[in-house]
Design an enzyme around this catalytic site. Structure first.
Site, PDB file in Angstrom:
ATOM      1  N   TRP A  58      -8.998 -14.337 -16.529  1.00 47.31           N
ATOM      2  CA  TRP A  58      -8.472 -14.301 -15.152  1.00 47.31           C
ATOM      3  C   TRP A  58      -9.291 -13.412 -14.213  1.00 47.31           C
ATOM      4  CZ3 TRP A  58      -4.842 -16.143 -11.824  1.00 47.31           C
ATOM      5  CH2 TRP A  58      -4.589 -15.362 -10.677  1.00 47.31           C
ATOM      6  N   MET A  59      -9.512 -13.910 -12.985  1.00 48.06           N
ATOM      7  CA  MET A  59     -10.148 -13.114 -11.927  1.00 48.06           C
ATOM      8  C   MET A  59      -9.373 -13.287 -10.631  1.00 48.06           C
ATOM      9  SD  MET A  59     -14.007 -13.529 -10.386  1.00 48.06           S
ATOM     10  CE  MET A  59     -13.751 -15.048  -9.470  1.00 48.06           C
ATOM     11  N   ASN A  60      -9.218 -12.197  -9.826  1.00 45.48           N
ATOM     12  CA  ASN A  60      -8.826 -12.372  -8.427  1.00 45.48           C
ATOM     13  C   ASN A  60      -9.782 -11.617  -7.502  1.00 45.48           C
ATOM     14  OD1 ASN A  60      -6.615 -10.550  -9.715  1.00 45.48           O
ATOM     15  ND2 ASN A  60      -6.253 -10.083  -7.598  1.00 45.48           N
ATOM     16  N   ASP A  61      -9.309 -10.822  -6.587  1.00 43.60           N
ATOM     17  CA  ASP A  61     -10.124 -10.298  -5.473  1.00 43.60           C
ATOM     18  C   ASP A  61     -11.533  -9.803  -5.819  1.00 43.60           C
ATOM     19  OD1 ASP A  61      -7.458 -10.341  -4.774  1.00 43.60           O
ATOM     20  OD2 ASP A  61      -7.366  -8.244  -4.162  1.00 43.60           O
ATOM     21  N   GLN A 108     -11.257  -8.084  -9.559  1.00 43.23           N
ATOM     22  CA  GLN A 108     -10.004  -7.918 -10.291  1.00 43.23           C
ATOM     23  C   GLN A 108     -10.067  -8.824 -11.514  1.00 43.23           C
ATOM     24  OE1 GLN A 108      -6.743  -5.961  -9.107  1.00 43.23           O
ATOM     25  NE2 GLN A 108      -8.773  -5.024  -9.042  1.00 43.23           N
ATOM     26  N   PHE A 129      -6.582  -1.532  -9.408  1.00 48.50           N
ATOM     27  CA  PHE A 129      -6.440  -2.552  -8.370  1.00 48.50           C
ATOM     28  C   PHE A 129      -7.684  -2.578  -7.466  1.00 48.50           C
ATOM     29  CE2 PHE A 129      -1.696  -3.867  -7.720  1.00 48.50           C
ATOM     30  CZ  PHE A 129      -1.628  -4.287  -9.029  1.00 48.50           C
ATOM     31  N   ARG A 175      -2.475   0.392  -0.778  1.00 48.81           N
ATOM     32  CA  ARG A 175      -3.613   0.057  -1.645  1.00 48.81           C
ATOM     33  C   ARG A 175      -4.826  -0.544  -0.933  1.00 48.81           C
ATOM     34  NH1 ARG A 175       0.588  -3.585  -3.193  1.00 48.81           N
ATOM     35  NH2 ARG A 175       0.191  -5.716  -2.455  1.00 48.81           N
ATOM     36  N   GLU A 199      -2.917  -6.651   2.884  1.00 46.82           N
ATOM     37  CA  GLU A 199      -3.733  -6.262   1.731  1.00 46.82           C
ATOM     38  C   GLU A 199      -5.208  -6.281   2.112  1.00 46.82           C
ATOM     39  OE1 GLU A 199      -1.125  -7.777  -2.026  1.00 46.82           O
ATOM     40  OE2 GLU A 199      -2.372  -9.327  -1.180  1.00 46.82           O
ATOM     41  N   TRP A 248      -2.245 -17.181  -3.847  1.00 47.07           N
ATOM     42  CA  TRP A 248      -1.250 -16.632  -4.778  1.00 47.07           C
ATOM     43  C   TRP A 248      -0.129 -17.614  -5.084  1.00 47.07           C
ATOM     44  CZ3 TRP A 248      -2.226 -13.283  -8.186  1.00 47.07           C
ATOM     45  CH2 TRP A 248      -3.073 -12.212  -7.944  1.00 47.07           C
TER      46      TRP A 248
HETATM   47  C1  FRU Z   1      -4.660  -9.008  -3.357  1.00 46.36           C
HETATM   48  C2  FRU Z   1      -4.039  -8.000  -4.313  1.00 46.36           C
HETATM   49  C3  FRU Z   1      -4.389  -6.591  -3.885  1.00 46.36           C
HETATM   50  C4  FRU Z   1      -4.277  -5.827  -5.164  1.00 46.36           C
HETATM   51  C5  FRU Z   1      -4.774  -6.815  -6.187  1.00 46.36           C
HETATM   52  C6  FRU Z   1      -4.093  -6.749  -7.520  1.00 46.36           C
HETATM   53  O1  FRU Z   1      -4.856 -10.260  -3.899  1.00 46.36           O
HETATM   54  O2  FRU Z   1      -2.651  -8.195  -4.372  1.00 46.36           O
HETATM   55  O3  FRU Z   1      -3.584  -6.081  -2.845  1.00 46.36           O
HETATM   56  O4  FRU Z   1      -5.029  -4.651  -5.142  1.00 46.36           O
HETATM   57  O5  FRU Z   1      -4.578  -8.106  -5.624  1.00 46.36           O
HETATM   58  O6  FRU Z   1      -4.741  -7.561  -8.457  1.00 46.36           O
END
Ligand code: FRU
Length: 485
Positions: free
Chosen positions: A18-21, A37, A77, A143, A195, A282
């Site tokens: 898994w990857m996000n930001d 992330q 995060f 954050r 965010e 999301w």
């Molecule tokens: C945005 C977010 C950030 C947080 C991170 C957690 O997509 O919700 O605010 O730092 O992802 O993975």
């Protein structure tokens, strides 16, 4: 290795999991760093780490070992990284400039900002022994720090997201931070938590004036549902951000559904501001039908700023290094004219390509024109410019695999800033994504697509009147992972 169905061939995706930001975007000594992330144990979101990749050209990526692991202060995060060239932090040791990363440490109801530094070009990181550097002030959501050096004030400035506002802090040594101000109350969209902010200056197109742009991602509350990235244009006086436009103005950086948490690289050439976003939403990010990885980044885009008929407009163009993956031979079709019942059908079935279209004559009766992508028996994706609504739209309700989430099959539209966007459009298609750049980068739409494996055609069409094209150009793109011999 990178041959799985839907595996992006020229967008960064992790080998697995898994990857996000995007996080810690910094350029140093010939390398663009992309931290992100990352959940190394699973293809769904979980305890966050910072994954790591580097690139010499923003297009070809090499994945490196995980850079930051969760610890007793919490998960790792989102955040940023800077080059502390003058060693203001005193953390430098040895020859290399010290890289300093800021990230949020997440525990339930206790988010705070921590720091780590690297003496070896981002390969290994030492966590500061007195973390956190900014403690939680009693807020649930606190954050995503983003730091830059302010020349005018000779100070480091940090912005971070606090609830549905942005807070600004200053520091002279990257370690002690002082609160300056907050922005956001009543301004912009507030349908969700704010965010991943970013703040930078851009030169206004065609002038020598510079303006400040504040980037704010929001989830949920985006224009097409779920997450999206908004921006504000104004002044930053070293203490506070003052928007040029009134509270009711909402400006979205991308009119598609899949461009989130976008932030910019620090320490790039002066006058060059490049950013990248997470290509998902999301609403369904944890469910998209890919394996053994989940999520990709957008293409890196160079930012600009323009004053248009309808006010400020953040412009985006794919970085020039993108040309590195264009096949030399391209198909340029001459004298293409389309009208009702007479589309122009492409003979090819290509997964990876760039398509450029430039109309030269549009019959005034034309209601809409556009492109049907990957048209098969069960599949098609329609990209349309409506001259009536002055809107680009992407209809992915029949685009292939859609039923993994009720939020995925969508018809998404984005208003063009002016009729000018009639003039040309660039579409970039990878194995599971579409990026549309209309006009001179004035309008973007980023959308995920999971087509079935069919014998596709592609069609340029119009409704109501005839459209003659000056340019219809198809360029094949090379994989960054599996270069063909
Ligand atoms: C945005 C977010 C950030 C947080 C991170 C957690 O997509 O919700 O605010 O730092 O992802 O993975």
């Amino acid at each position: 290795m990178y041959n799985h169905p839907y595996r992006p061939q020229f967008h960064f995706s992790p080998k697995e999991k898994w990857m996000n930001d995007p996080n810690g975007l910094v350029y140093y000594d010939g390398e663009y760093h992309l931290f992100y992330q990352y959940h190394p144990e699973s293809t769904v979101w979980g305890p966050m780490h910072w994954g790591h990749a580097v690139s010499p050209d923003l297009i070809h990526w090499e994945e490196l070992p995980v850079a930051l692991y969760p610890d007793e202060l919490g998960m790792i995060f989102s955040g940023c990284a800077v080059v502390d060239r003058d060693n203001t932090s005193g953390l430098k040791e040895g020859e290399e400039d010290v890289l300093v990363a800021f990230y949020t440490q997440h525990e339930e109801n206790n988010e705070k900002q921590s720091l780590a530094y690297s003496h070896d070009r981002g390969r290994t990181w030492i966590k500061y022994d007195q973390n956190p550097v900014i403690a939680n002030p009693g807020m649930k959501d606190f954050r995503d720090p983003k730091v830059f050096w302010s020349q005018e004030n000779a100070k480091w400035i940090m912005c971070l997201a606090a609830g549905d506002e942005i807070q600004f802090y200053e520091s002279s040594n990257l370690i002690n931070w002082e609160y300056l101000s907050s922005f956001g109350n009543d301004f912009g969209a507030h349908g969700g938590v704010w965010e991943c902010p970013d703040l930078f200056q851009l030169k206004v197109d065609g002038t020598d004036t510079k303006k400040w742009v504040l980037i704010v991602s929001i989830n949920p509350g985006g224009p097409n549902g779920g997450s999206a990235t908004q921006y504000f244009v104004g002044e930053f006086d070293g203490k506070a951000f003052h928007p040029d436009e009134g509270p009711a103005h909402i400006r979205w950086a991308d009119g598609g559904k899949d461009f989130y948490a976008a932030v910019s690289w620090s320490n790039t050439e002066v006058e060059r501001k490049i950013w990248i976003g997470w290509m998902s939403n999301w609403q369904y990010a944890n469910e998209v039908p890919t394996d053994p990885w989940r999520s990709a980044m957008s293409l890196p885009r160079e930012l600009g700023l323009k004053m248009t008929e309808s006010g400020w407009c953040l412009t985006q163009k794919v970085v020039k290094e993108f040309d590195n993956i264009k096949e030399e031979k391209l198909n340029a079709y001459e004298n293409v004219v389309v009208k009702d019942e007479q589309p122009f059908v492409f003979p090819s079935k290509d997964e990876l390509f760039e398509l450029k279209l430039k109309p030269k004559n549009i019959d005034p009766d034309t209601k809409e024109w556009g492109i049907v992508l990957r048209k098969g028996e069960k599949t098609e994706t329609c990209v349309t410019y409506s001259r009536v609504n002055r809107q680009w739209s992407v209809d992915r309700r029949r685009s292939g695999a859609i039923d993994f989430s009720e939020h995925f099959p969508s018809l998404d539209a984005a208003g063009a800033t002016r009729q000018h966007t009639d003039h040309h459009v660039q579409l970039i298609l990878d194995a599971c994504s579409l990026e549309l750049f209309a006009g001179d980068g004035e309008l973007m739409m980023t959308e995920l697509l999971f087509p079935f494996d069919e014998d596709f055609t592609m069609q340029v069409y119009s409704v109501g009147g005839e459209v003659a094209f000056e340019e219809v150009k198809l360029t094949r793109l090379k994989s960054i992972w599996n270069p063909k011999a």
